[in-house]
Design a protein around this motif. Structure first.
Motif, PDB file in Angstrom:
ATOM      1  N   ARG A   5       0.777  -1.418   0.286  1.00 49.72           N
ATOM      2  CA  ARG A   5       0.260   0.073  -0.516  1.00 49.72           C
ATOM      3  C   ARG A   5       0.544   0.948  -0.249  1.00 49.72           C
ATOM      4  O   ARG A   5       0.763   2.521  -0.693  1.00 49.72           O
ATOM      5  CB  ARG A   5      -0.767  -0.146   1.027  1.00 49.72           C
ATOM      6  CG  ARG A   5      -1.695  -0.985   1.234  1.00 49.72           C
ATOM      7  CD  ARG A   5      -2.831  -1.165   2.676  1.00 49.72           C
ATOM      8  NE  ARG A   5      -3.584  -2.108   2.452  1.00 49.72           N
ATOM      9  CZ  ARG A   5      -4.602  -2.498   3.652  1.00 49.72           C
ATOM     10  NH1 ARG A   5      -4.999  -0.944   4.671  1.00 49.72           N
ATOM     11  NH2 ARG A   5      -5.368  -2.663   3.278  1.00 49.72           N
ATOM     12  N   CYS A   6       2.000   0.914   0.628  1.00 51.06           N
ATOM     13  CA  CYS A   6       3.051   2.202   0.429  1.00 51.06           C
ATOM     14  C   CYS A   6       4.736   1.784   0.133  1.00 51.06           C
ATOM     15  O   CYS A   6       5.147   2.079   1.139  1.00 51.06           O
ATOM     16  CB  CYS A   6       3.222   2.625   2.089  1.00 51.06           C
ATOM     17  SG  CYS A   6       3.380   1.683   2.877  1.00 51.06           S
ATOM     18  N   PRO A   7       5.163   1.466  -1.098  1.00 51.55           N
ATOM     19  CA  PRO A   7       5.773   1.113  -1.545  1.00 51.55           C
ATOM     20  C   PRO A   7       7.165   2.537  -1.536  1.00 51.55           C
ATOM     21  O   PRO A   7       7.871   1.921  -1.295  1.00 51.55           O
ATOM     22  CB  PRO A   7       5.854   0.719  -3.257  1.00 51.55           C
ATOM     23  CG  PRO A   7       4.350   1.580  -3.589  1.00 51.55           C
ATOM     24  CD  PRO A   7       3.308   1.375  -1.970  1.00 51.55           C
ATOM     25  N   GLN A   8       6.203   3.597  -1.524  1.00 51.62           N
ATOM     26  CA  GLN A   8       7.459   5.107  -1.594  1.00 51.62           C
ATOM     27  C   GLN A   8       8.383   4.993  -0.352  1.00 51.62           C
ATOM     28  O   GLN A   8       8.934   5.313  -0.139  1.00 51.62           O
ATOM     29  CB  GLN A   8       6.722   5.699  -1.661  1.00 51.62           C
ATOM     30  CG  GLN A   8       5.777   6.017  -0.938  1.00 51.62           C
ATOM     31  CD  GLN A   8       4.130   5.962  -0.764  1.00 51.62           C
ATOM     32  OE1 GLN A   8       3.831   4.684  -1.911  1.00 51.62           O
ATOM     33  NE2 GLN A   8       3.374   6.627  -0.071  1.00 51.62           N
ATOM     34  N   ASP A   9       7.602   4.498   0.354  1.00 54.43           N
ATOM     35  CA  ASP A   9       8.179   4.367   2.320  1.00 54.43           C
ATOM     36  C   ASP A   9       9.015   2.935   2.082  1.00 54.43           C
ATOM     37  O   ASP A   9       9.668   3.176   3.378  1.00 54.43           O
ATOM     38  CB  ASP A   9       6.703   3.950   3.017  1.00 54.43           C
ATOM     39  CG  ASP A   9       6.209   5.741   3.457  1.00 54.43           C
ATOM     40  OD1 ASP A   9       6.498   7.094   2.095  1.00 54.43           O
ATOM     41  OD2 ASP A   9       5.071   5.669   3.189  1.00 54.43           O
ATOM     42  N   VAL A  10       9.116   2.402   1.507  1.00 54.54           N
ATOM     43  CA  VAL A  10       9.648   1.032   2.304  1.00 54.54           C
ATOM     44  C   VAL A  10      11.256   1.694   1.908  1.00 54.54           C
ATOM     45  O   VAL A  10      12.243   0.844   2.769  1.00 54.54           O
ATOM     46  CB  VAL A  10       9.437  -0.247   1.203  1.00 54.54           C
ATOM     47  CG1 VAL A  10      10.244  -0.912   1.803  1.00 54.54           C
ATOM     48  CG2 VAL A  10       7.539  -0.557   1.408  1.00 54.54           C
ATOM     49  N   PRO A  11      11.927   2.302   1.135  1.00 54.23           N
ATOM     50  CA  PRO A  11      13.022   2.465   1.403  1.00 54.23           C
ATOM     51  C   PRO A  11      13.806   3.181   2.249  1.00 54.23           C
ATOM     52  O   PRO A  11      14.814   2.778   2.351  1.00 54.23           O
ATOM     53  CB  PRO A  11      12.891   3.657  -0.178  1.00 54.23           C
ATOM     54  CG  PRO A  11      12.147   3.069  -0.866  1.00 54.23           C
ATOM     55  CD  PRO A  11      10.420   2.766  -0.271  1.00 54.23           C
TER      56      PRO A  11
END
Length: 171
Positions: A9-15
């Motif tokens: 749901r939030c791939p932009q936060d995973v890094p």
């Protein structure tokens, strides 16, 4: 599976995450790093995996074959799970099966196929790893938090099931 599904749901936060106990953010050698990488590789876009770990090609590295094999209980140490805060061998097998279905390549995936067959064989593991335990007697979670969190966990489990079935179903 459910937690990794929530990350979809939030791939932009995973890094911005890290979990390695040896070298922050990721050593990419210890069982914990390999397990988290594997879950991300199975459920997240390859670009998110590259941004988070610096590579989406760990399964192609022959030097890591025995380490990944150990995660699924097929390593040189036999069926002993590495001593880390990671999932069970069948969960790693499910992640590896999804990676194989998504086109990842490497010697550990050859081992997976030799031992367990086609990636679709992992469909039998879904119920076990998508179950959300709702028994209040089995958790110290406050009732109010549980009341608010359970619907999100149920939804994430349903999303994960849909995604995993689509990835693993033949054809």
């Amino acid at each position: 599976m459910v937690i990794f599904s929530l990350l979809r749901r939030c791939p932009q936060d995973v890094p911005f995450t890290h979990s390695c106990n040896l070298r922050k953010p990721w050593c990419l050698r210890c069982p914990k790093c390999l397990y988290v990488w594997l879950g991300c590789a199975a459920l997240l876009p390859a670009e998110t995996v590259r941004q988070t770990f610096g590579t989406d090609q760990l399964l192609a590295n022959p030097a890591l074959c025995q380490d990944f094999a150990a995660l699924m209980g097929a390593g040189a140490a036999g069926a002993h799970q590495p001593f880390e805060c990671i999932g069970q061998a069948d969960e790693a097998r499910l992640f590896l099966s999804v990676c194989a279905a998504r086109g990842y390549q490497g010697p550990v995936l050859d081992l997976l196929r030799a031992r367990h067959g086609a990636p679709s064989a992992a469909l039998l593991l879904l119920a076990r790893y998508l179950d959300v335990d709702e028994d209040p007697a089995c958790t110290a979670m406050p009732a109010e938090v549980r009341r608010r969190l359970l619907p999100a966990l149920r939804a994430a489990a349903a999303e994960a099931e849909s995604y995993l079935r689509a990835q693993l179903s033949p054809g």
